[in-house]
Enzyme design. Sequence first.
Site, PDB file in Angstrom:
ATOM      1  CB  CYS A  77      19.234  95.989  57.359  1.00 10.91           C
ATOM      2  SG  CYS A  77      17.528  96.284  56.836  1.00 10.91           S
ATOM      3  CG  HIS A 163      17.289  90.455  66.425  1.00  8.47           C
ATOM      4  ND1 HIS A 163      16.231  91.158  65.908  1.00  8.47           N
ATOM      5  CD2 HIS A 163      18.281  90.522  65.502  1.00  8.47           C
ATOM      6  CE1 HIS A 163      16.559  91.628  64.712  1.00  8.47           C
ATOM      7  NE2 HIS A 163      17.794  91.256  64.454  1.00  8.47           N
ATOM      8  CD  GLU A 212      13.619  97.174  61.921  1.00 11.93           C
ATOM      9  OE1 GLU A 212      14.835  97.366  61.706  1.00 11.93           O
ATOM     10  OE2 GLU A 212      12.787  97.008  61.014  1.00 11.93           O
ATOM     11  CB  CYS A 221      12.391  93.520  61.386  1.00  7.58           C
ATOM     12  SG  CYS A 221      14.121  93.441  61.934  1.00  7.58           S
ATOM     13  N   GLY A 224      14.940  90.376  62.141  1.00  9.14           N
ATOM     14  CA  GLY A 224      14.015  90.036  63.222  1.00  9.14           C
ATOM     15  C   GLY A 224      13.248  88.757  62.922  1.00  9.14           C
TER      16      GLY A 224
END
Length: 278
Positions: A77, A163, A212, A221, A224
């Site tokens: 994360c 992703h 997410e 994110c 992301g």
Amino acid sequence: MSTRVRFTKMQGLGNDFVVFDGVRQRLALTPETCRRIADRHFGVGCDQILLVEAATRPDIDFRYRIFNADGGEVEQCGNGARCFVRFVHDQGLTTQTAIRVETASGVIEPCLLDNGLVRVDMGAPRFAPADIPFIADAEALTYPLKVGQHVVEVAVLSMGNPHAVLRVNDLDSAPVDILGAAIEAHARFPRRVNAGFMQVLTEHDIRLRVFERGAGETLACGTGACAAAVAGIRQGWLKSPVSVHTRGGDLLIAWPGMGQSVAMTGPAVTVFEGELEL
């Protein structure tokens, strides 16, 4: 028997976290406990829960674990990594401004900058389908993905977590909730996926929304943002560095190219501290 534990509520661009010090207090986080903590009506409320733990090897400063709002543990994360380094520094767990942190996907190196922002070496992106994981016959720049009656073109990569990035012309009208949920649970992603929707503004600026995995759409994110910038650079739409504008604020992403690490810079803010009965 219930136990009272200390926690810190933090946010990075509106992507919010409940952070626990697992070095100085003992606690066990079950999926049910995580779901209760993350609930915005009956718990503290957050997108993800971060657990700080002692290092397991001498060349590492800390270990940290990440749990989504649905209780599932995930590998990485980006916004959480920035909050992590501010947390361990503010809590007096370290005096170092640069630390090495072990995660489920490998070692990252966040650094607290003099201007209060946090820069994180996120490691090199991975593109091999087996590393993501993603079901495909061979590695490609983009892949056609059949979602319902439509086929969308996605770039697929791992930033320590999976992703799928697709380019849209107008981010405001993009069907992030419906299409994002369908991509997240697509059968070609055995461990599900984070779905990013990117609008290119200039070769150094994009807008981004991310649905997410296990949390739904969030205000920002970090991984992301890294994935979107990398995907855009690989396809020739973008040049490093890339300013990523999310609903929660801006991140700066730098990627020199294949085989190189991605650097992410952005804020991390403590919201409040409290005690919680587990």
